[in-house]
Design a protein around this motif. Sequence first.
Motif, PDB file in Angstrom:
ATOM      1  N   ASP A  14     111.006  39.929  57.598  1.00  0.00           N
ATOM      2  CA  ASP A  14     111.346  38.743  58.587  1.00  0.00           C
ATOM      3  C   ASP A  14     109.893  37.707  58.291  1.00  0.00           C
ATOM      4  OD1 ASP A  14     113.361  40.328  59.649  1.00  0.00           O
ATOM      5  OD2 ASP A  14     111.870  41.089  61.514  1.00  0.00           O
ATOM      6  N   LEU A  52     107.800  34.057  59.915  1.00  0.00           N
ATOM      7  CA  LEU A  52     107.277  33.053  61.035  1.00  0.00           C
ATOM      8  C   LEU A  52     107.259  31.980  60.138  1.00  0.00           C
ATOM      9  CD1 LEU A  52     104.539  34.795  63.025  1.00  0.00           C
ATOM     10  CD2 LEU A  52     106.874  34.181  63.955  1.00  0.00           C
ATOM     11  N   LEU A 105     109.014  26.063  65.561  1.00  0.00           N
ATOM     12  CA  LEU A 105     108.660  27.314  64.868  1.00  0.00           C
ATOM     13  C   LEU A 105     109.957  27.865  64.473  1.00  0.00           C
ATOM     14  CD1 LEU A 105     106.945  29.987  64.150  1.00  0.00           C
ATOM     15  CD2 LEU A 105     106.891  30.387  66.831  1.00  0.00           C
ATOM     16  N   LEU A 155     111.835  31.557  63.422  1.00  0.00           N
ATOM     17  CA  LEU A 155     111.852  33.120  63.338  1.00  0.00           C
ATOM     18  C   LEU A 155     112.757  33.579  62.693  1.00  0.00           C
ATOM     19  CD1 LEU A 155     111.039  34.183  67.075  1.00  0.00           C
ATOM     20  CD2 LEU A 155     109.326  33.343  65.282  1.00  0.00           C
ATOM     21  N   ILE A 157     106.535  36.372  71.768  1.00  0.00           N
ATOM     22  CA  ILE A 157     106.098  36.338  70.247  1.00  0.00           C
ATOM     23  C   ILE A 157     104.816  37.310  70.246  1.00  0.00           C
ATOM     24  CG2 ILE A 157     105.970  35.715  67.828  1.00  0.00           C
ATOM     25  CD1 ILE A 157     107.894  33.401  68.948  1.00  0.00           C
ATOM     26  N   GLN A 200     102.210  38.627  67.084  1.00  0.00           N
ATOM     27  CA  GLN A 200     102.394  39.078  65.623  1.00  0.00           C
ATOM     28  C   GLN A 200     100.740  39.365  65.114  1.00  0.00           C
ATOM     29  OE1 GLN A 200     104.765  39.702  63.358  1.00  0.00           O
ATOM     30  NE2 GLN A 200     102.933  40.420  62.257  1.00  0.00           N
TER      31      GLN A 200
END
Length: 119
Positions: free
Chosen positions: A35, A37, A44, A46, A96, A98
């Motif tokens: 995945d 970002l 942004l 995703l 979100i 991360q």
Amino acid sequence: MGHASEVSVEKLAKEFQPILLEDERIERAYKLIRDMLVFTNKRLILVNKQGLTGSKADYQSIPYSSIKTFSMESAGIGDLDAELKIWLTGEDTPTIKQDFRKGDNINQAYRVLSKYVLK
């Protein structure tokens, strides 16, 4: 989800060219196993790779105007292991979260968010 590693913007240009606006450019991108970002000057993105081979992908666009709060948590301001949290409008908890590992400059991602969310 694991730790994010910075990805070369030049390597992503061809993949993202069909979905970017004429005046849109990728500022920073971070890969999370399969995945990603992706921070552009407009939004942004995703990217959620699906299936065993990752041949199917879901691209979710989040306009910076939808981000109400963001935070960075680390042992210090430097490039230490850190976590980026982003809250979207209408959400009480971060939508979100991360992790960033040492050497992947979370400060750059934080600056991109600051530049476009706080304007």
